[in-house]
Scaffold this active site. Structure first.
Site, PDB file in Angstrom:
ATOM      1  N   SER A   7       0.796  -1.228   0.000  1.00  0.00           N
ATOM      2  CA  SER A   7       0.000   0.000   0.000  1.00  0.00           C
ATOM      3  C   SER A   7       0.829   1.279   0.000  1.00  0.00           C
ATOM      4  O   SER A   7       0.329   2.335  -0.359  1.00  0.00           O
ATOM      5  CB  SER A   7      -0.939   0.008   1.196  1.00  0.00           C
ATOM      6  OG  SER A   7      -0.200  -0.038   2.389  1.00  0.00           O
ATOM      7  N   HIS A  35      -5.406  -4.425  -0.912  1.00  0.00           N
ATOM      8  CA  HIS A  35      -5.288  -3.416  -1.974  1.00  0.00           C
ATOM      9  C   HIS A  35      -5.316  -4.070  -3.355  1.00  0.00           C
ATOM     10  O   HIS A  35      -4.652  -3.603  -4.278  1.00  0.00           O
ATOM     11  CB  HIS A  35      -4.020  -2.581  -1.771  1.00  0.00           C
ATOM     12  CG  HIS A  35      -4.082  -1.773  -0.517  1.00  0.00           C
ATOM     13  ND1 HIS A  35      -4.711  -0.546  -0.457  1.00  0.00           N
ATOM     14  CD2 HIS A  35      -3.649  -2.040   0.732  1.00  0.00           C
ATOM     15  CE1 HIS A  35      -4.636  -0.082   0.785  1.00  0.00           C
ATOM     16  NE2 HIS A  35      -3.998  -0.964   1.522  1.00  0.00           N
ATOM     17  N   LYS A  84     -12.422  -1.636   1.925  1.00  0.00           N
ATOM     18  CA  LYS A  84     -11.798  -0.781   0.919  1.00  0.00           C
ATOM     19  C   LYS A  84     -12.633  -0.845  -0.372  1.00  0.00           C
ATOM     20  O   LYS A  84     -13.684  -0.221  -0.446  1.00  0.00           O
ATOM     21  CB  LYS A  84     -10.333  -1.173   0.717  1.00  0.00           C
ATOM     22  CG  LYS A  84      -9.511  -1.062   2.013  1.00  0.00           C
ATOM     23  CD  LYS A  84      -8.033  -1.188   1.769  1.00  0.00           C
ATOM     24  CE  LYS A  84      -7.226  -1.441   3.032  1.00  0.00           C
ATOM     25  NZ  LYS A  84      -7.215  -0.346   4.001  1.00  0.00           N
TER      26      LYS A  84
HETATM   27  N1  PLP Z   1      -3.805  -5.349   5.346  1.00  0.00           N
HETATM   28  C1  PLP Z   1      -3.488  -4.303   4.567  1.00  0.00           C
HETATM   29  C2  PLP Z   1      -2.468  -4.470   3.492  1.00  0.00           C
HETATM   30  C3  PLP Z   1      -4.123  -3.059   4.758  1.00  0.00           C
HETATM   31  O1  PLP Z   1      -3.807  -2.013   3.998  1.00  0.00           O
HETATM   32  C4  PLP Z   1      -5.106  -2.949   5.776  1.00  0.00           C
HETATM   33  C5  PLP Z   1      -5.823  -1.678   6.015  1.00  0.00           C
HETATM   34  O2  PLP Z   1      -5.275  -0.655   6.243  1.00  0.00           O
HETATM   35  C6  PLP Z   1      -5.390  -4.059   6.561  1.00  0.00           C
HETATM   36  C7  PLP Z   1      -4.726  -5.240   6.324  1.00  0.00           C
HETATM   37  C8  PLP Z   1      -6.420  -3.999   7.639  1.00  0.00           C
HETATM   38  O3  PLP Z   1      -7.683  -4.020   7.061  1.00  0.00           O
HETATM   39  P1  PLP Z   1      -8.977  -3.609   7.902  1.00  0.00           P
HETATM   40  O4  PLP Z   1      -9.134  -2.136   7.754  1.00  0.00           O
HETATM   41  O5  PLP Z   1     -10.089  -4.396   7.324  1.00  0.00           O
HETATM   42  O6  PLP Z   1      -8.684  -3.990   9.324  1.00  0.00           O
END
Ligand code: PLP
Length: 368
Positions: free
Chosen positions: A156, A184, A215
């Site tokens: 990300s 992502h 997302k």
């Molecule tokens: N994994 C990644 C790569 C993320 O970007 C995010 C969110 O920021 C998460 C996990 C966590 O996701 P959630 O917002 O559903 O807890």
């Protein structure tokens, strides 16, 4: 002061701000059908369950959504969590013992790092997307009972995509399982938006997929693991964030379920986002900026200096473009950037206005 979307009204005044910093890749966060599905689920199934899943917190819509997620990813089964952070927190500890090993990309998301911290397996950290280093670590890890390679599908901060073909080849050679975090990627990468594994043609080689409903898939909340049925059964028995945290509220389930329906009906939304991403990346590169990553709607405009990233982001907002500067410790020292995120609901005109504003602001601050 408004809904999530490409155009925002900010508290205290600013209207018509163009938003380029949401993970709302497909614009489904405020899609009318998604909102309607949430309202219907709220009315029919209530505000919430006041229970964890295994006591009295499972409704038909939870089972339906799990089935739909598994079908979307072409996996055997799926399990819902309150977030993908929870899905990542739950999986490693449930799956791996002190006799096992986990090999993790050094730039993996914080929630993967925390999930790995919670497990007792032997830990190996390989250099970011460095296949030689991964191979060396896999060789070292042969002494353990089971090996799991864990990586973000798309990273990300940089908008770069894990070399899953090579990772899967190495996993095959050294008898390892592959886990990917697709937060992502789900909904828009690959010909049908199934994710990085579809994009790189390894859907049958990646064993475990974790992703978010917060997302591209409607943006409400929630996460999941999808993969082989015995693994999902194990998680239902052992995964602590699943066992000890409340069920997803019906309205949230309704949003995600509708978002998946929309994506399974047609990949037109994902295609339109890809075209807009291409427009932004090529125009910004032609203007003289360096954009990290490739073909991903996360488009980090690399600036280097932390102060430059912050003053430029501020000046962009003065011109009606909402973007955020990232600097140390979120990204490495000297690699400050403004992260732009493209959405299917940006118009070509929105994209062009963003590029124009960057060009003006970049010239003003000597970044061009
Ligand atoms: N994994 C990644 C790569 C993320 O970007 C995010 C969110 O920021 C998460 C996990 C966590 O996701 P959630 O917002 O559903 O807890």
């Amino acid at each position: 002061a408004s809904r999530q979307g490409p155009h925002l009204r900010l508290a205290g005044g600013g209207a018509g701000i163009i938003n380029f910093c949401a993970n709302n890749y497909l614009g489904l966060s405020s899609h009318p059908e998604v909102i309607r599905a949430a309202v219907e689920a709220l009315e029919k199934f209530g505000a919430g369950l006041s229970s964890v899943r295994f006591i009295c917190g499972t409704q038909s819509i939870h089972k339906d959504l799990e089935e739909k997620i598994a079908r979307f990813h072409q996996r055997e089964d799926a399990i819902l969590y309150a977030s993908c952070f929870d899905a990542n927190a739950g999986i490693f500890e449930a799956l791996l013992t002190p006799e096992d090993a986990v090999l993790s990309d050094e730039l993996n998301h914080a929630s993967i790092i925390d999930g790995i911290r919670l497990c007792k397996a032997n830990k190996y950290r390989y250099k970011h997307m460095d296949m030689q280093d991964l191979e060396a670590k896999l060789k070292e890890a042969q002494k353990h009972r089971l090996r799991l390679v864990a990586t973000d599908g798309a990273f990300s901060m940089d908008g770069d995509i894990a070399p899953l073909r090579e990772i899967c080849q190495l996993a095959q050679k050294y008898d390892a399982l592959v886990f990917i975090d697709e937060c992502h990627a789900t909904g828009f990468l690959g010909p049908n938006g199934r994710g990085t594994d579809e994009l790189l043609g390894v859907m049958d080689k990646v064993t475990i997929v974790n992703s978010t409903l917060g997302k591209a898939l409607g943006g409400a909340a929630g996460g999941y693991t999808t993969g082989p049925k015995p693994l999902i059964d194990l998680l239902r028995q052992r995964s602590r964030p699943y066992l000890f945290s409340n069920s997803l509220p019906p309205a949230v389930v309704g949003c995600a379920s509708k978002a998946l329906d929309l994506l399974m009906e047609s990949n037109a939304i994902a295609q339109s986002m890809a075209a807009k991403t291409q427009r932004f990346r090529s125009k910004m590169t032609a203007a003289g900026f360096t954009i990290s990553g490739k073909d991903h709607p996360i488009c980090p405009v690399m600036l280097g200096d932390a102060r430059l990233a912050s003053v430029m982001a501020e000046d962009m907002l003065n011109r009606g473009i909402y973007v955020i500067g990232f600097s140390y410790p979120v990204v490495p020292k000297g690699k400050a950037r403004i992260r732009v995120q493209i959405s299917a609901v940006h118009s070509d005109e929105d994209i062009d206005r963003c590029v124009e504003a960057f060009t003006e602001v970049g010239r003003k601050h000597g970044a061009l």
